[in-house]
Design a protein around this motif. Structure first.
Motif, PDB file in Angstrom:
ATOM      1  N   THR A  20       9.963 -10.200   8.799  1.00  0.00           N
ATOM      2  CA  THR A  20      10.910  -9.186   8.340  1.00  0.00           C
ATOM      3  C   THR A  20      11.095  -9.236   6.831  1.00  0.00           C
ATOM      4  OG1 THR A  20      12.075  -9.292  10.455  1.00  0.00           O
ATOM      5  CG2 THR A  20      13.239  -8.275   8.611  1.00  0.00           C
ATOM      6  N   LEU A  21      11.286 -10.446   6.278  1.00  0.00           N
ATOM      7  CA  LEU A  21      11.483 -10.558   4.836  1.00  0.00           C
ATOM      8  C   LEU A  21      10.217 -10.138   4.087  1.00  0.00           C
ATOM      9  CD1 LEU A  21      13.224 -11.276   2.455  1.00  0.00           C
ATOM     10  CD2 LEU A  21      12.546 -13.678   2.709  1.00  0.00           C
ATOM     11  N   GLY A  22       9.052 -10.505   4.621  1.00  0.00           N
ATOM     12  CA  GLY A  22       7.817 -10.057   3.992  1.00  0.00           C
ATOM     13  C   GLY A  22       7.705  -8.548   3.985  1.00  0.00           C
ATOM     14  N   ALA A  23       8.136  -7.899   5.092  1.00  0.00           N
ATOM     15  CA  ALA A  23       8.125  -6.441   5.141  1.00  0.00           C
ATOM     16  C   ALA A  23       9.109  -5.859   4.134  1.00  0.00           C
ATOM     17  CB  ALA A  23       8.472  -5.960   6.551  1.00  0.00           C
ATOM     18  N   GLY A  24      10.286  -6.520   3.986  1.00  0.00           N
ATOM     19  CA  GLY A  24      11.264  -6.042   3.012  1.00  0.00           C
ATOM     20  C   GLY A  24      10.739  -6.147   1.592  1.00  0.00           C
ATOM     21  N   LEU A  25      10.083  -7.248   1.263  1.00  0.00           N
ATOM     22  CA  LEU A  25       9.489  -7.388  -0.069  1.00  0.00           C
ATOM     23  C   LEU A  25       8.360  -6.367  -0.271  1.00  0.00           C
ATOM     24  CD1 LEU A  25       9.330 -11.285  -0.370  1.00  0.00           C
ATOM     25  CD2 LEU A  25      10.834  -9.738  -1.631  1.00  0.00           C
ATOM     26  N   SER A  26       7.612  -6.086   0.797  1.00  0.00           N
ATOM     27  CA  SER A  26       6.570  -5.066   0.695  1.00  0.00           C
ATOM     28  C   SER A  26       7.171  -3.694   0.424  1.00  0.00           C
ATOM     29  CB  SER A  26       5.738  -5.026   1.981  1.00  0.00           C
ATOM     30  OG  SER A  26       5.061  -6.248   2.192  1.00  0.00           O
ATOM     31  N   LEU A  27       8.320  -3.413   1.043  1.00  0.00           N
ATOM     32  CA  LEU A  27       8.999  -2.140   0.762  1.00  0.00           C
ATOM     33  C   LEU A  27       9.448  -2.078  -0.692  1.00  0.00           C
ATOM     34  CD1 LEU A  27      11.319  -1.020   3.698  1.00  0.00           C
ATOM     35  CD2 LEU A  27       9.303   0.117   2.773  1.00  0.00           C
ATOM     36  N   ALA A  28       9.920  -3.207  -1.216  1.00  0.00           N
ATOM     37  CA  ALA A  28      10.279  -3.238  -2.637  1.00  0.00           C
ATOM     38  C   ALA A  28       9.058  -2.963  -3.507  1.00  0.00           C
ATOM     39  CB  ALA A  28      10.896  -4.595  -2.988  1.00  0.00           C
ATOM     40  N   LEU A  29       7.908  -3.471  -3.069  1.00  0.00           N
ATOM     41  CA  LEU A  29       6.669  -3.197  -3.794  1.00  0.00           C
ATOM     42  C   LEU A  29       6.311  -1.713  -3.714  1.00  0.00           C
ATOM     43  CD1 LEU A  29       4.593  -4.837  -5.400  1.00  0.00           C
ATOM     44  CD2 LEU A  29       3.248  -5.051  -3.322  1.00  0.00           C
ATOM     45  N   VAL A  30       6.586  -1.082  -2.576  1.00  0.00           N
ATOM     46  CA  VAL A  30       6.383   0.360  -2.449  1.00  0.00           C
ATOM     47  C   VAL A  30       7.256   1.103  -3.460  1.00  0.00           C
ATOM     48  CG1 VAL A  30       6.728   2.358  -0.944  1.00  0.00           C
ATOM     49  CG2 VAL A  30       5.646   0.302  -0.048  1.00  0.00           C
ATOM     50  N   ALA A  31       8.505   0.643  -3.622  1.00  0.00           N
ATOM     51  CA  ALA A  31       9.396   1.288  -4.592  1.00  0.00           C
ATOM     52  C   ALA A  31       8.847   1.158  -6.017  1.00  0.00           C
ATOM     53  CB  ALA A  31      10.790   0.668  -4.495  1.00  0.00           C
ATOM     54  N   LEU A  32       8.302  -0.020  -6.344  1.00  0.00           N
ATOM     55  CA  LEU A  32       7.682  -0.192  -7.658  1.00  0.00           C
ATOM     56  C   LEU A  32       6.490   0.742  -7.823  1.00  0.00           C
ATOM     57  CD1 LEU A  32       7.627  -4.046  -8.347  1.00  0.00           C
ATOM     58  CD2 LEU A  32       9.015  -2.301  -9.458  1.00  0.00           C
ATOM     59  N   ALA A  33       5.677   0.854  -6.770  1.00  0.00           N
ATOM     60  CA  ALA A  33       4.520   1.745  -6.837  1.00  0.00           C
ATOM     61  C   ALA A  33       4.957   3.189  -7.037  1.00  0.00           C
ATOM     62  CB  ALA A  33       3.687   1.615  -5.563  1.00  0.00           C
ATOM     63  N   LEU A  34       6.024   3.596  -6.339  1.00  0.00           N
ATOM     64  CA  LEU A  34       6.534   4.956  -6.510  1.00  0.00           C
ATOM     65  C   LEU A  34       7.010   5.187  -7.940  1.00  0.00           C
ATOM     66  CD1 LEU A  34       8.527   5.496  -3.189  1.00  0.00           C
ATOM     67  CD2 LEU A  34       6.533   6.789  -3.951  1.00  0.00           C
ATOM     68  N   ALA A  35       7.661   4.194  -8.508  1.00  0.00           N
ATOM     69  CA  ALA A  35       8.126   4.326  -9.889  1.00  0.00           C
ATOM     70  C   ALA A  35       6.953   4.464 -10.847  1.00  0.00           C
ATOM     71  CB  ALA A  35       8.989   3.118 -10.265  1.00  0.00           C
ATOM     72  N   TRP A  36       5.885   3.692 -10.606  1.00  0.00           N
ATOM     73  CA  TRP A  36       4.703   3.761 -11.472  1.00  0.00           C
ATOM     74  C   TRP A  36       3.998   5.106 -11.327  1.00  0.00           C
ATOM     75  CZ3 TRP A  36       3.609   0.999 -15.487  1.00  0.00           C
ATOM     76  CH2 TRP A  36       2.320   0.972 -16.024  1.00  0.00           C
TER      77      TRP A  36
END
Length: 536
Positions: free
Chosen positions: A248-264
């Motif tokens: 679950t935490l790995g998925a949450g960190l991956s979602l945070a990475l998705v947010a960074l990708a969206l920002a980029w």
């Protein structure tokens, strides 16, 4: 009526898509649905964690990881653009000696896996590495400055990822109408002023696409940052997946990475503006005139040689050293021909599948802009920033629960590669389409061609440089992809990348060097052939 006239443009901006024909819209929607699988999986797993997950995500440590990740992304992107722009111009527009050879050589660092490059940097430039050993005898150097941390990760990733910018910019340079530059020169502008005032603005889509790929590649890298001990989001995600049964935490960190990708991705979108990048002339674009370097000829060769030596020569030299050392020690260094054949086969299929998926999305974005087409385009870039393990686990969940006929098949592996590497194909294809005058396609339609006929006879040949660049990128990335290949491959399907990982994990570095060299060679030959087919 006047009021209606003012409302109509605003309404057009809000429509989902333009007047896109079903032959483009339907395939683009299918591609978008496939790309949604990993983010939806991550969202479902993250929501299952409840409020505790969100408390963990907003801790100071996660904020520090965010800062380190963005610092690395910005530095690697800036360094890659600074390297790629002059190299692209030298190898596409000048009388550089052996220009085509240098065009291939400066692109080849792309074939080197980051886990191999990280290992080479540590072995060669580490505080107790080979360079220190060579300097200790004659100069008494007992220890070199540490290569670990930000500096090592930034330099390593820059030399691995600048070809993303190089290939897209070279494809764009070949599409620019030389009449524009000739007009500028005729109006009194010098060579430098012509480049910065005419050529550079026309390269903005290609530079943006290349910089976007570099940033997303840096966000998703695990091999180099882990070996060089620079903690980013990807390293934290892999640590969570490896150290805990609860993902679950790995998925949450991956979602945070998705947010960074969206920002980029959003930053790249804002940088595009609303400019037009194609010529309004209806004539055939001819090759640009070759620029004579004069006194800068041999310094330009030195630049290409230096970049090639650091990005390609150093890793290959270290690998050759380990092979020779293994042979001298009597180790069996099997060339792994079956793994090589599997790598070539699946990489070629992935390149073809990614181009077929990128064409409808790129055409929809460029020729029929709207909210939906913009969303589909940006969705194509998000997966590139995700770790391969996150996408692979999402597809395993999908295959095991909803598509049993795909589970443990080449089809599911190809779907994973398309999800991972659609963005390189899309960026190269889109940059080329932006430079094509849509009136040429309209003229073909006016002469009685069907939409498919106009696409096949006009659009496809004109987009050839972008298609070649995109296919090259996907092929090379697939050759060296590791986590998704390990998880999604059918039982018994080994590739060169998985062979390297297997030998390295058992500390058989000499045995790992042989498939590493074979991977570089087999990836480099198709790239050279593709680039030699480009027009001069």
């Amino acid at each position: 009526m006047a009021g209606a006239g003012r409302i109509r443009p605003a309404f057009d901006k809000l429509r989902l898509v333009g007047n896109a024909p079903p032959g483009i819209l339907v395939p683009a929607l299918i591609v978008g649905a496939a790309l949604l699988l990993p983010p939806v999986y991550l969202l479902v797993r993250s929501l299952g964690g409840g409020g505790e997950l969100w408390d963990l995500l907003f801790r100071a440590k996660v904020a520090a990881i965010l800062g380190r990740t963005m610092l690395l992304v910005v530095a690697v992107t800036a360094g890659s653009v600074a390297l790629a722009l002059p190299l692209a111009w030298l190898t596409a527009r000048t009388d550089l000696p052996l220009r085509r050879m240098w065009a291939v050589l400066v692109s080849l660092p792309l074939v080197i896996p980051s886990y191999v490059a990280g290992f080479v940097v540590v072995v060669a430039l580490g505080p107790r590495g080979m360079l220190q050993g060579a300097l200790e005898g004659p100069f008494g150097v007992e220890r070199l400055p540490s290569i670990y941390g930000f500096a090592g990760a930034m330099l390593t990733l820059t030399f691995l990822s600048y070809p993303y910018v190089l290939l897209t910019v070279r494809a764009a340079l070949q599409r620019i109408d030389p009449a524009l530059e000739e007009s500028a020169r005729g109006l009194g502008l010098g060579p430098a002023a012509t480049f910065f005032r005419v050529v550079a603005p026309l390269l903005r889509p290609a530079l943006g696409a290349g910089a976007l790929l570099v940033g997303l590649y840096t966000l998703s890298d695990f091999g180099a940052v882990s070996l060089l001990r620079y903690e980013t989001f990807t390293w934290a995600i892999f640590s969570q997946y490896e150290s805990s049964l609860d993902r679950t935490l790995g998925a949450g960190l991956s979602l945070a990475l998705v947010a960074l990708a969206l920002a980029w991705v959003a930053l790249e979108f804002v940088s595009r503006g609303r400019s037009r990048y194609y010529s309004t002339s209806s004539g055939t674009t001819r090759p640009a005139q070759t620029v004579r370097l004069g006194k800068w000829r041999w310094p330009s060769v030195a630049l290409c040689a230096s970049v090639t030596g650091l990005g390609l020569g150093l890793p290959v030299g270290i690998l050759v050293y380990w092979v020779v050392r293994g042979v001298a020690a009597g180790e069996s260094l099997d060339p792994l021909w079956e793994a090589a054949r599997n790598s070539l086969y699946i990489s070629a299929l992935a390149a073809l599948a990614a181009i077929l998926a990128a064409l409808p999305v790129g055409l929809l974005s460029v020729r029929h802009p709207g909210l939906l087409s913009g969303m589909l385009e940006r969705l194509g870039y998000i997966s590139f920033a995700l770790p391969g393990i996150a996408i692979a686990l999402a597809l395993v969940f999908f295959g095991a629960n909803y598509a049993g006929f795909l589970y443990q098949t080449i089809g599911l592996l190809l779907l994973g590669y398309v999800a991972l590497f659609l963005s390189p194909a899309l960026g190269a294809v889109r940059a080329t389409l932006l430079q094509m005058n849509p009136r040429v396609e309209e003229a073909a339609r006016g002469l009685g061609r069907s939409p498919l006929g106009a696409f096949a006879s006009v659009t496809l040949p004109a987009a050839r440089p972008g298609i070649i660049a995109g296919a090259s990128l996907v092929f090379l990335l697939t050759m060296k992809e590791l986590p998704a290949t390990l998880i999604l491959s059918p039982t018994g399907f080994t590739t060169l990348a998985t062979s390297v990982w297997s030998f390295t994990s058992e500390a058989f570095f000499a045995r790992a060097a042989m498939p590493s060299l074979l991977l570089i060679f087999l990836s480099g030959v198709p790239l050279a052939l593709l680039m030699l087919q480009e027009r001069r």
